[in-house]
Motif scaffolding. Structure first.
Motif, PDB file in Angstrom:
ATOM      1  N   VAL A 114      -6.164   7.293 -23.648  1.00  0.00           N
ATOM      2  CA  VAL A 114      -4.758   6.883 -23.584  1.00  0.00           C
ATOM      3  C   VAL A 114      -4.660   5.554 -22.838  1.00  0.00           C
ATOM      4  CG1 VAL A 114      -3.810   9.209 -23.717  1.00  0.00           C
ATOM      5  CG2 VAL A 114      -4.358   8.261 -21.487  1.00  0.00           C
ATOM      6  N   TYR A 115      -3.770   4.685 -23.326  1.00  0.00           N
ATOM      7  CA  TYR A 115      -3.581   3.363 -22.742  1.00  0.00           C
ATOM      8  C   TYR A 115      -2.159   3.237 -22.205  1.00  0.00           C
ATOM      9  CZ  TYR A 115      -7.929   1.991 -25.085  1.00  0.00           C
ATOM     10  OH  TYR A 115      -9.232   1.910 -25.495  1.00  0.00           O
ATOM     11  N   GLY A 116      -2.012   2.440 -21.152  1.00  0.00           N
ATOM     12  CA  GLY A 116      -0.679   2.252 -20.595  1.00  0.00           C
ATOM     13  C   GLY A 116      -0.638   1.128 -19.578  1.00  0.00           C
ATOM     14  N   GLY A 131      -7.070  14.670 -16.154  1.00  0.00           N
ATOM     15  CA  GLY A 131      -8.245  13.922 -16.576  1.00  0.00           C
ATOM     16  C   GLY A 131      -8.569  12.819 -15.590  1.00  0.00           C
ATOM     17  N   THR A 132      -9.368  11.856 -16.033  1.00  0.00           N
ATOM     18  CA  THR A 132      -9.863  10.792 -15.166  1.00  0.00           C
ATOM     19  C   THR A 132      -9.368   9.424 -15.636  1.00  0.00           C
ATOM     20  OG1 THR A 132     -11.872  12.069 -14.762  1.00  0.00           O
ATOM     21  CG2 THR A 132     -11.945   9.748 -14.190  1.00  0.00           C
ATOM     22  N   LEU A 133      -8.923   8.610 -14.692  1.00  0.00           N
ATOM     23  CA  LEU A 133      -8.559   7.225 -14.992  1.00  0.00           C
ATOM     24  C   LEU A 133      -9.852   6.439 -15.192  1.00  0.00           C
ATOM     25  CD1 LEU A 133      -6.203   5.150 -15.135  1.00  0.00           C
ATOM     26  CD2 LEU A 133      -6.664   4.657 -12.734  1.00  0.00           C
ATOM     27  N   THR A 134     -10.047   5.879 -16.387  1.00  0.00           N
ATOM     28  CA  THR A 134     -11.302   5.216 -16.730  1.00  0.00           C
ATOM     29  C   THR A 134     -11.372   3.799 -16.171  1.00  0.00           C
ATOM     30  OG1 THR A 134     -11.340   6.506 -18.767  1.00  0.00           O
ATOM     31  CG2 THR A 134     -12.847   4.655 -18.644  1.00  0.00           C
ATOM     32  N   PHE A 135     -10.339   2.998 -16.420  1.00  0.00           N
ATOM     33  CA  PHE A 135     -10.336   1.660 -15.825  1.00  0.00           C
ATOM     34  C   PHE A 135      -8.915   1.169 -15.606  1.00  0.00           C
ATOM     35  CE2 PHE A 135     -10.349   0.368 -20.391  1.00  0.00           C
ATOM     36  CZ  PHE A 135      -9.277  -0.504 -20.394  1.00  0.00           C
ATOM     37  N   GLY A 160       4.932   8.388 -22.433  1.00  0.00           N
ATOM     38  CA  GLY A 160       4.346   9.350 -21.503  1.00  0.00           C
ATOM     39  C   GLY A 160       4.172   8.729 -20.132  1.00  0.00           C
ATOM     40  N   GLU A 161       3.747   9.536 -19.170  1.00  0.00           N
ATOM     41  CA  GLU A 161       3.527   9.053 -17.813  1.00  0.00           C
ATOM     42  C   GLU A 161       2.131   9.412 -17.327  1.00  0.00           C
ATOM     43  OE1 GLU A 161       6.473  11.329 -17.925  1.00  0.00           O
ATOM     44  OE2 GLU A 161       7.607   9.615 -18.658  1.00  0.00           O
ATOM     45  N   LEU A 162       1.560   8.523 -16.540  1.00  0.00           N
ATOM     46  CA  LEU A 162       0.336   8.798 -15.805  1.00  0.00           C
ATOM     47  C   LEU A 162       0.762   9.132 -14.384  1.00  0.00           C
ATOM     48  CD1 LEU A 162      -2.862   8.595 -15.714  1.00  0.00           C
ATOM     49  CD2 LEU A 162      -2.493   6.304 -14.789  1.00  0.00           C
ATOM     50  N   ILE A 163       0.411  10.327 -13.910  1.00  0.00           N
ATOM     51  CA  ILE A 163       0.842  10.747 -12.575  1.00  0.00           C
ATOM     52  C   ILE A 163      -0.349  11.270 -11.768  1.00  0.00           C
ATOM     53  CG2 ILE A 163       3.176  11.310 -13.357  1.00  0.00           C
ATOM     54  CD1 ILE A 163       2.439  14.221 -13.351  1.00  0.00           C
ATOM     55  N   THR A 164      -0.179  11.330 -10.469  1.00  0.00           N
ATOM     56  CA  THR A 164      -1.241  11.836  -9.609  1.00  0.00           C
ATOM     57  C   THR A 164      -1.411  13.339  -9.828  1.00  0.00           C
ATOM     58  OG1 THR A 164       0.340  12.213  -7.799  1.00  0.00           O
ATOM     59  CG2 THR A 164      -0.832  10.097  -7.827  1.00  0.00           C
ATOM     60  N   ALA A 165      -2.624  13.805  -9.576  1.00  0.00           N
ATOM     61  CA  ALA A 165      -2.925  15.226  -9.740  1.00  0.00           C
ATOM     62  C   ALA A 165      -3.664  15.735  -8.507  1.00  0.00           C
ATOM     63  CB  ALA A 165      -3.769  15.451 -10.989  1.00  0.00           C
ATOM     64  N   THR A 189      -2.994  -3.166 -16.961  1.00  0.00           N
ATOM     65  CA  THR A 189      -3.325  -2.212 -18.013  1.00  0.00           C
ATOM     66  C   THR A 189      -4.301  -1.158 -17.492  1.00  0.00           C
ATOM     67  OG1 THR A 189      -3.072  -3.917 -19.694  1.00  0.00           O
ATOM     68  CG2 THR A 189      -4.278  -1.952 -20.342  1.00  0.00           C
ATOM     69  N   PHE A 190      -4.122   0.082 -17.938  1.00  0.00           N
ATOM     70  CA  PHE A 190      -5.092   1.120 -17.600  1.00  0.00           C
ATOM     71  C   PHE A 190      -5.504   1.863 -18.859  1.00  0.00           C
ATOM     72  CE2 PHE A 190      -1.125   3.595 -17.366  1.00  0.00           C
ATOM     73  CZ  PHE A 190      -1.448   4.731 -18.093  1.00  0.00           C
ATOM     74  N   MET A 191      -6.625   2.545 -18.779  1.00  0.00           N
ATOM     75  CA  MET A 191      -7.090   3.430 -19.841  1.00  0.00           C
ATOM     76  C   MET A 191      -7.632   4.683 -19.173  1.00  0.00           C
ATOM     77  SD  MET A 191      -9.960   4.668 -21.514  1.00  0.00           S
ATOM     78  CE  MET A 191     -10.723   4.763 -23.120  1.00  0.00           C
ATOM     79  N   ALA A 192      -7.359   5.837 -19.755  1.00  0.00           N
ATOM     80  CA  ALA A 192      -7.784   7.089 -19.149  1.00  0.00           C
ATOM     81  C   ALA A 192      -8.423   8.021 -20.171  1.00  0.00           C
ATOM     82  CB  ALA A 192      -6.595   7.787 -18.480  1.00  0.00           C
ATOM     83  N   LEU A 193      -9.246   8.912 -19.678  1.00  0.00           N
ATOM     84  CA  LEU A 193      -9.876  10.031 -20.400  1.00  0.00           C
ATOM     85  C   LEU A 193     -11.139   9.663 -21.163  1.00  0.00           C
ATOM     86  CD1 LEU A 193      -6.829  12.002 -21.841  1.00  0.00           C
ATOM     87  CD2 LEU A 193      -8.109  12.435 -19.738  1.00  0.00           C
ATOM     88  N   GLY A 194     -11.108   8.612 -21.996  1.00  0.00           N
ATOM     89  CA  GLY A 194     -12.266   8.319 -22.826  1.00  0.00           C
ATOM     90  C   GLY A 194     -12.244   9.088 -24.139  1.00  0.00           C
TER      91      GLY A 194
END
Length: 210
Positions: A174-176, A99-103, A132-137, A110-115
């Protein structure tokens, strides 16, 4: 990673007498329930569930599970099949996607992804996660959206590098927390201030994209 193990389906199994049985049938467990423990032993993966069921040597097992944020209890007597004891439940303990990192907010990391939330492909319900983990794709292709049909990103997370840790999965995304800025590719020189809800007003606006 799910909070426990998510029940994504049920199926009858062939027991040691070659009879088709459904051990779960009278348990009340449904697709979408989250199994939290077996015989008061916490289970956080499918392997832990399998080990807990087999350690009972066919004896009835007590199951604690969650549905609609309420904890419930039931019991199932496993059936022996191919040297293992089975409940007749299909379960999953992890979900992944591209998915996409939103901000990204640098002062708090802090980050938020997907929407939108991560839903299980079988139950179509928002997955309650433990971590969970946010990883590069690596993006392989992009399908353009059309009227009545959303677009889609095709990619792979094989050999992905960890960017951050996810701690919450919600209907909005998702937040992290970012743990490795070097893989974030964020241009902090073009940082934009975000308005709070009570500051937003109707009127002309600009959409800025990169």
């Amino acid at each position: 990673y799910t909070k426990g193990v998510l029940v994504v389906g049920m199926s009858q199994i062939d027991d040691e007498n070659n009879e088709k049985v459904k051990p779960y049938e009278e348990s009340g467990i449904k697709q979408g329930d989250m199994i939290l423990s077996i015989n008061n032993k916490e289970v956080t993966s499918t392997n832990e569930l399998i080990e807990a069921v087999n350690s009972g040597n066919g004896e009835e097992v007590n199951i604690k599970y969650e549905r609609d944020n309420q904890t419930r209890e039931t019991s199932i007597k496993p059936a022996k099949s191919n040297e293992d004891y089975k409940l007749g439940l299909w379960v999953r303990d992890v979900a992944a996607g591209v998915g996409t990192l939103t901000f990204y907010e640098p002062s708090t990391n802090t980050f938020m992804a997907l929407g939108h939330g991560i839903s299980d492909i079988d139950t179509e319900q928002i997955v309650e996660i433990s971590a969970g983990e946010l990883i590069t794709a690596k993006i392989l292709s992009i399908s353009k959206g059309e009227k009545g049909k959303p677009g889609e990103i095709h990619g792979t997370i094989t050999n992905g590098k960890e960017i951050g840790k996810i701690y919450k999965n919600t209907n909005f995304g998702v937040y992290g927390t970012v743990t490795n800025k070097s893989y974030l590719s964020a241009d902090l020189k073009n940082e934009l201030e975000v308005a709070s809800r009570d500051e937003i007003k109707t009127g002309e606006a600009e959409i800025i994209c990169q």
